[in-house]
Design a protein around this motif. Structure first.
Motif, PDB file in Angstrom:
ATOM      1  N   VAL A 168       4.646   1.710   7.740  1.00 22.28           N
ATOM      2  CA  VAL A 168       4.163   1.976   6.378  1.00 22.28           C
ATOM      3  C   VAL A 168       3.036   2.995   6.466  1.00 22.28           C
ATOM      4  O   VAL A 168       1.981   2.719   7.053  1.00 22.28           O
ATOM      5  N   GLY A 169       3.259   4.181   5.918  1.00 18.14           N
ATOM      6  CA  GLY A 169       2.245   5.223   5.958  1.00 18.14           C
ATOM      7  C   GLY A 169       1.831   5.598   7.357  1.00 18.14           C
ATOM      8  O   GLY A 169       0.645   5.891   7.611  1.00 18.14           O
ATOM      9  N   GLY A 170       2.786   5.556   8.282  1.00 18.52           N
ATOM     10  CA  GLY A 170       2.496   5.905   9.667  1.00 18.52           C
ATOM     11  C   GLY A 170       1.890   4.783  10.481  1.00 18.52           C
ATOM     12  O   GLY A 170       1.657   4.946  11.683  1.00 18.52           O
ATOM     13  N   GLU A 171       1.633   3.644   9.853  1.00 11.86           N
ATOM     14  CA  GLU A 171       1.060   2.487  10.549  1.00 11.86           C
ATOM     15  C   GLU A 171       2.117   1.405  10.747  1.00 11.86           C
ATOM     16  O   GLU A 171       3.011   1.236   9.914  1.00 11.86           O
ATOM     17  N   ILE A 172       1.973   0.679  11.853  1.00  9.04           N
ATOM     18  CA  ILE A 172       2.894  -0.423  12.135  1.00  9.04           C
ATOM     19  C   ILE A 172       2.417  -1.688  11.433  1.00  9.04           C
ATOM     20  O   ILE A 172       1.245  -2.063  11.537  1.00  9.04           O
ATOM     21  N   THR A 173       3.318  -2.337  10.700  1.00 11.84           N
ATOM     22  CA  THR A 173       3.046  -3.677  10.179  1.00 11.84           C
ATOM     23  C   THR A 173       4.031  -4.633  10.829  1.00 11.84           C
ATOM     24  O   THR A 173       5.201  -4.304  11.027  1.00 11.84           O
ATOM     25  N   ARG A 174       3.583  -5.798  11.180  1.00 16.34           N
ATOM     26  CA  ARG A 174       4.398  -6.754  11.920  1.00 16.34           C
ATOM     27  C   ARG A 174       4.746  -7.950  11.040  1.00 16.34           C
ATOM     28  O   ARG A 174       3.899  -8.431  10.277  1.00 16.34           O
ATOM     29  N   ALA A 175       5.965  -8.399  11.154  1.00 13.79           N
ATOM     30  CA  ALA A 175       6.429  -9.529  10.352  1.00 13.79           C
ATOM     31  C   ALA A 175       5.499 -10.725  10.541  1.00 13.79           C
ATOM     32  O   ALA A 175       5.198 -11.115  11.674  1.00 13.79           O
ATOM     33  N   GLY A 176       5.053 -11.273   9.440  1.00 14.98           N
ATOM     34  CA  GLY A 176       4.187 -12.443   9.474  1.00 14.98           C
ATOM     35  C   GLY A 176       2.713 -12.131   9.372  1.00 14.98           C
ATOM     36  O   GLY A 176       1.887 -13.043   9.248  1.00 14.98           O
TER      37      GLY A 176
END
Length: 376
Positions: A168-176
């Motif tokens: 998202v927007g070049g950043e990693i988001t992790r499930a949870g």
């Protein structure tokens, strides 16, 4: 051939597991303790969470229940979730006396429709539980701020998605880790699975994480002193030790699942099965980890299952009946046709074997048999 062959990945870690079991039985420390706390710290590092934000518990179901308790969900509250998921997602809502409110799904990703979530919000809505189904994240960045502004808790059911990420927007988001609380299952069939039941609940909020830690031991912060009524949901040392070993291999195993998915996609295209089978869609920005490789079969799904079974090819239907039509939820007043996309998916979905160690030749056999069914 099996729908899931755990022996193939276990072979590479057998010696590590044997050593861990010896260590545990030598110490005779079986519940919580250093094995669990070490695993919790390693999960925090993997998920890029603050220290003390991960709380091991006894199952994925308990993780959801603990999350709802920590979110102060009570009788009469409404919690929005998907009707196309494992029973526990809605069952834990009902157990607390709250009302499950369903929102339909997206037929490409199989995940909950955020537009329908918005349409179902009322003054009684206290939480939303999206499910990152089959290992693919819901695009929560599209709704998380909106929910927060309304005071609605976002609880992620990541039971099938430990290790799944979204850019998202070049950043990693992790499930949870996007919402207020994230819930995981370590049932043996999961991408990160133990040798029995196990789960975890996480929160970036230290107060919420601390409360979760108390709730898992009967609401006790100090032994035999209880601040509130909790439950008995402790992760045991054996599960934690095995999971800690497997965590080191998780990214490698998930990468194998993605390669298997790519090969399935190639095979279905090569056999010209597009008119009969729709392969899973990976939403832009997602890194799908394929807890299940679930295709949509447009015609004669059950006949195809029987045909494959006769040829030694196992398949499964996840899930055969939408939750809003389950007998135990009849009191909610839903009827057939209320969630047409979810109901359509129950008639079309079919999971094929996908696990680390599955051979290309086995995939060739599976897809060739599907082709034979439709074209011979």
């Amino acid at each position: 051939m099996q729908i899931l062959d755990l022996n193939r990945s276990f072979a590479s870690i057998r010696s590590e597991v044997d050593a861990a079991m010896k260590r545990i039985f030598d110490t005779q420390s079986f519940v919580l303790g250093s094995e669990v706390s070490n695993f919790e710290r390693h999960c925090e590092n993997y998920l890029e969470l603050p220290e003390n934000s991960a709380v091991g518990c006894a199952s994925g179901t308990d993780a959801l229940l603990l999350a709802l308790m920590a979110a102060d969900i009570h009788e009469g509250d409404e919690v929005i979730t998907t009707p196309f998921t494992f029973f526990a997602t809605a069952g834990t809502i009902a157990r607390l006396g709250a009302r499950p409110v369903f929102a339909d799904i997206d037929l490409d990703t199989y995940n909950i429709s955020l537009d329908d979530v918005r349409a179902k919000i009322t003054s009684r809505t206290k939480a939303v539980i999206p499910v990152h189904l089959f290992g693919q994240m819901v695009a929560l960045e599209k709704i998380s701020a909106e929910l927060k502004s309304q005071g609605i808790r976002l609880i992620e059911d990541s039971a099938q998605a430990f290790g799944s990420v979204r850019y998202v927007g070049g950043e990693i988001t992790r499930a949870g880790t996007v919402g207020d609380i994230g819930c995981y299952s370590f049932f043996p069939t999961k991408n990160l699975g133990g040798c029995g039941d196990g789960g975890m609940v996480v929160s970036r909020d230290p107060e919420v994480a601390g409360r979760l830690r108390k709730l898992r031991v009967h609401g006790s912060g100090k032994t035999y002193f209880h601040d509130e009524i909790g439950i008995n949901s402790r992760l045991d040392a054996i599960q934690a030790a095995i999971l800690d070993i497997k965590l080191k291999h998780l990214d490698e195993w998930n990468a194998q699942r993605r390669k298997i998915s790519d090969y399935y996609k190639l095979l279905f295209a090569t056999h010209g099965l597009q008119d009969y089978v729709k392969v899973p869609v990976e939403e832009s920005g997602n890194v799908h980890i394929y807890h299940q490789y679930a295709i949509r079969v447009k015609d004669r799904r059950d006949d195809l299952m029987q045909y494959l079974e006769q040829r030694g090819i196992p398949t499964r239907v996840y899930y055969p009946l939408s939750l809003h039509l389950q007998p135990c939820f009849a009191y909610l007043g839903y009827r057939a046709g209320d969630f047409p996309k979810s109901e359509q998916l129950t008639r079309e979905i079919l999971a094929l074997p996908v696990y680390p160690g599955l051979e290309n030749s086995e995939q060739d056999t599976i897809v060739k048999a599907i082709s034979d069914f439709y074209k011979s």
